[in-house]
Design a protein around this motif. Sequence first.
Motif, PDB file in Angstrom:
ATOM      1  N   ARG A  82       0.856  -1.186   0.000  1.00 50.15           N
ATOM      2  CA  ARG A  82       0.000   0.000   0.000  1.00 50.15           C
ATOM      3  C   ARG A  82       0.893   1.238   0.000  1.00 50.15           C
ATOM      4  N   GLU A  84       0.567   5.525   0.454  1.00 48.29           N
ATOM      5  CA  GLU A  84      -0.271   6.668   0.807  1.00 48.29           C
ATOM      6  C   GLU A  84       0.482   7.954   0.498  1.00 48.29           C
ATOM      7  N   VAL A 104      -4.463   6.974  -1.901  1.00 43.69           N
ATOM      8  CA  VAL A 104      -4.071   5.676  -1.357  1.00 43.69           C
ATOM      9  C   VAL A 104      -4.129   4.675  -2.504  1.00 43.69           C
TER      10      VAL A 104
END
Length: 165
Positions: A82, A84, A104
């Motif tokens: 992930r 961000e 995101v």
Amino acid sequence: MTRTLGMAAVVLTVLAMPATGGAQTAAPAVQAGGGAVSFGADGGEYTSTGIALRGRAEVVQGQNRLRADSINGTIVSGDLTRVEASGNVYFVTPDQTIRGDRAVYTFATDEVVVTGDVILTQGQNVLTGGRLVYNTRTESARMEGGAGSSGGRIRGVFYPERSGN
């Protein structure tokens, strides 16, 4: 509202990052055919659980670029899962630009979610709203309304392509 857009997919995969002092570094991409990923920032950190880029942070793969004041990545079992981005976020492809306050990207779902006064431009076409969900695999986008001057509504201006002229 769902609209299929011609945005090329971007994979923001960084496997290892030494501390940077404004230098730009390349790392291999996980996705086959995705090409190398390079990144740059005024400063950064790498740990076994994540990466952090601060100050003019940028991640580039091919002709796609994610730029923000800061970019953080989560690493699970050695894989970046992930990313961000926050503060003055821009996701730019050769055909369009997405601007927002935060983004995101979740690799497992192939989704990039951009929030906060989102502006999507493609040529002369402009779409605005509070939240944009873009799927890099299907190249589909869904804009949702949000608070602000638009009163929770999405707004758009689209210019049709003219063929034969």
